[in-house]
Design an enzyme around this catalytic site. Sequence first.
Site, short mmCIF file in Angstrom:
data_model
loop_
_atom_site.label_atom_id
_atom_site.label_comp_id
_atom_site.label_asym_id
_atom_site.label_seq_id
_atom_site.Cartn_x
_atom_site.Cartn_y
_atom_site.Cartn_z
N SER A 175 0.81 -1.22 0.00
CA SER A 175 0.00 0.00 0.00
C SER A 175 0.85 1.27 0.00
O SER A 175 0.38 2.32 -0.43
CB SER A 175 -0.95 0.00 1.20
OG SER A 175 -0.23 -0.12 2.41
N ASP B 174 -2.24 6.41 11.64
CA ASP B 174 -1.50 5.97 10.46
C ASP B 174 -0.21 6.77 10.35
O ASP B 174 -0.20 7.91 9.88
CB ASP B 174 -2.35 6.16 9.19
CG ASP B 174 -1.65 5.62 7.94
OD1 ASP B 174 -0.49 5.17 8.06
OD2 ASP B 174 -2.26 5.67 6.86
N HIS C 124 1.72 5.51 6.07
CA HIS C 124 1.43 6.11 4.77
C HIS C 124 1.66 7.62 4.84
O HIS C 124 2.04 8.15 5.88
CB HIS C 124 0.01 5.77 4.34
CG HIS C 124 -0.24 4.29 4.23
ND1 HIS C 124 -0.80 3.56 5.26
CD2 HIS C 124 0.04 3.41 3.25
CE1 HIS C 124 -0.87 2.28 4.90
NE2 HIS C 124 -0.35 2.16 3.69
#
Length: 436
Positions: free
Chosen positions: A163, A406, A409
Amino acid sequence: MTCTGMNMKSSSTVFREKIQFGKVERCINMGRRPVRFILSTLFIATIFSIFLLYSPNPLYLISKQGLEQQASSPMQGHKSHQKRESCDLSKGHWVRETRGSFFYTNSSCATIPESKNCFKQGRMDMDFLNWRWKPDQCDLPPFNAKTFLQIVQGKTMAFIGDSVGRNHMESLLCLLSQEEIPEDIYKDSEDRFRTWYFRRSNFTLKVLWTKFLIAGEERMINGTGSSIFDLQLDKVDDGWAKHLPGVDYAIVSAGHWFFRVMYLHEGDNVVGCVYCNEPNVTNRNVDFALQMSFRATFNYINGCKNCSGLVTLLRTFTPAHFENGAWNTRGYCNRTGPFNETEIDLTSSEWQMRNAQVKEIKRARKFGGNQGKRFEVVDVTRAMLMRPDGHPGEHWGNKWKSGYNDCVHWCMPGPVDTWSEIFMAVLRKEAGLSSL
């Protein structure tokens, strides 16, 4: 005016004098051949100009010199060619640069994923956008979407990885969409394999999702995932490998999935494990498993018979920045500015991951060079070690796991866009257009 004098003038001057003074007629009668040559030249130039104007694909006519001029910037102007040749884009620091406008916004790019759209999800500070990566030996030109699309015209590019690799592709997609809006032409049922098409540039952009690059299966306990994986070090994941023929540029990355309990297999034999601490199994570090994964991947690419002309680019490992805990123990990342060079640790596990990757691509280049295979590195690890402020943190639209942040990312727009600036510099060099 003499006929000799007229021959020394441009054709536009000749016809202007003919209209204004009527003196050229006498010279035409005395020297028809020069005038016929001038008229013929004008006619050919006119036809060629019309062809350029109405050609459906005029970009094919742009020379390398034209690309050089179009992509140049004031930052490049006073750098010598010799200095550009020796510039290491991976070594540098972040310098403050308040930009009048960003590359894109969540209103100018419609493809920003909800989980990376940090401003939409409530992030208020914006100063993290006002920094530019400055290599020590040169300046890194800003991203130029028009030039990028000219370089890759008629090509297919695939981002192969997890990802975070997709995060890179999504950033590039937004950067390019400021020049040309792509068509979303394919999405699988899980939205892990995706294809976009830039019709005007005849350019195809893909993301081929894979956790480890190599084949890996999670052990299930009573129908539930255990987060324990069995990895096959001598077999790549067929999910991406079967799509490789026909790809012109492959951007390969991986890393974050390796921080799990893993049993490493070669054939039917267990040759090691990570985090398992079993007495009869060789204990291995995370970077060893990652290195073997990239070795298998590059070996597969070098052995691919239907991958003629493929350029493989390694995008190096990018770190997470959890503080006061991990992702599942309330760790967070709420900084609003970058670190400097003295605040990063080049003995960390993240840096070891990067070194393992670079070691394998050097090995691949050595063995693949004789087969015409090309390998390049988009080295972003050092730059991103300094950017703890670039992650979504709590601003990722969390609807499923309350309290999870998060810090893996990257916000869009944000420091992630620098990856494509470095990528484009490497791509230009590989294409023989210039180097930094």
